[in-house]
Design a protein around this motif. Structure first.
Motif, mmCIF file in Angstrom:
data_model
loop_
_atom_site.group_PDB
_atom_site.id
_atom_site.type_symbol
_atom_site.label_atom_id
_atom_site.label_comp_id
_atom_site.label_asym_id
_atom_site.label_seq_id
_atom_site.Cartn_x
_atom_site.Cartn_y
_atom_site.Cartn_z
ATOM 1 N N LEU A 29 0.809 -1.218 0.000
ATOM 2 C CA LEU A 29 0.000 0.000 0.000
ATOM 3 C C LEU A 29 0.844 1.271 0.000
ATOM 4 O O LEU A 29 0.436 2.291 -0.575
ATOM 5 N N GLU A 30 2.004 1.224 0.599
ATOM 6 C CA GLU A 30 2.872 2.410 0.622
ATOM 7 C C GLU A 30 3.341 2.779 -0.786
ATOM 8 O O GLU A 30 3.348 3.947 -1.159
ATOM 9 N N THR A 31 3.735 1.780 -1.556
ATOM 10 C CA THR A 31 4.165 2.033 -2.933
ATOM 11 C C THR A 31 3.008 2.568 -3.759
ATOM 12 O O THR A 31 3.174 3.509 -4.540
ATOM 13 N N ILE A 32 1.835 1.986 -3.594
ATOM 14 C CA ILE A 32 0.652 2.433 -4.336
ATOM 15 C C ILE A 32 0.391 3.907 -4.058
ATOM 16 O O ILE A 32 0.156 4.694 -4.980
ATOM 17 N N ALA A 33 0.447 4.283 -2.802
ATOM 18 C CA ALA A 33 0.197 5.680 -2.431
ATOM 19 C C ALA A 33 1.260 6.605 -3.010
ATOM 20 O O ALA A 33 0.958 7.718 -3.455
ATOM 21 N N SER A 34 2.505 6.137 -3.040
ATOM 22 C CA SER A 34 3.583 6.998 -3.537
ATOM 23 C C SER A 34 3.510 7.200 -5.050
ATOM 24 O O SER A 34 4.034 8.173 -5.575
ATOM 25 N N LEU A 35 2.870 6.277 -5.758
ATOM 26 C CA LEU A 35 2.764 6.379 -7.217
ATOM 27 C C LEU A 35 1.636 7.309 -7.666
ATOM 28 O O LEU A 35 1.631 7.760 -8.818
ATOM 29 N N LEU A 36 0.713 7.601 -6.801
ATOM 30 C CA LEU A 36 -0.480 8.341 -7.191
ATOM 31 C C LEU A 36 -0.177 9.710 -7.796
ATOM 32 O O LEU A 36 -0.695 10.048 -8.865
#
Length: 119
Positions: A29-36
Motif C-alpha cells: 500500500l505504501e508504494t501504491i500511495a507513492s505512485l499516485l
C-alpha cells in the motif's frame, strides 16, 4: 531538461502502471500511495498534449481499468478486515444470546486481563 513527447509520456505511464499492478498484487500500500501523484501528473500531461496514437492510449486505458479493479478489490478486502475486527471487539465487550421466547439479550461484560504473581 528535455521536453516530453506524447510517446515518452505513454511509455512512462505504461511503466508506472506495471509498477502499480505489481504493488497491488503484493499488497504494498505504501508504494501504491507513492505512485499516485506521478500517475496523476503523467495523465494530466497526456491530456494537455492530446496524443494521436489511439492504439497506445487504448492499451493504457485497459491497464488503468485493470489496476482500478485490483484497487477496488484491495479496498473491499481492507473494509472486510476492518468490519471483522470491529465485530471481534464487540464480541469481547458483550455476549448476545436469546431467551426462551426468542428475544435477543445482551450480557455486558469486559474481559479483564491481569497477571497474578505468586511466590
Amino acid at each position: 531538461m528535455t521536453e516530453d513527447t506524447p510517446q515518452t509520456l505513454i511509455d512512462r505511464l505504461d511503466d508506472l502502471l506495471e509498477t502499480e499492478r505489481s504493488a497491488l498484487l503484493a499488497g504494498d500500500l505504501e508504494t501504491i500511495a507513492s505512485l499516485l501523484a506521478r500517475k496523476e501528473a503523467l495523465i494530466d500531461a497526456l491530456n494537455r498534449m492530446q496524443p494521436n496514437d489511439r492504439g497506445a492510449l487504448e492499451k493504457l486505458h485497459e491497464k488503468v481499468t485493470r489496476n482500478q479493479a485490483l484497487l477496488d478489490g484491495a479496498l473491499q478486502g481492507i473494509r472486510r478486515v476492518a468490519a471483522r475486527m470491529a465485530a471481534m471487539r464487540r464480541i469481547r465487550r458483550s455476549l448476545e444470546t436469546y431467551d426462551q421466547s426468542g428475544r435477543r439479550q445482551v450480557i455486558e461484560g469486559e474481559v479483564v486481563h491481569k497477571v497474578e504473581k505468586r511466590a
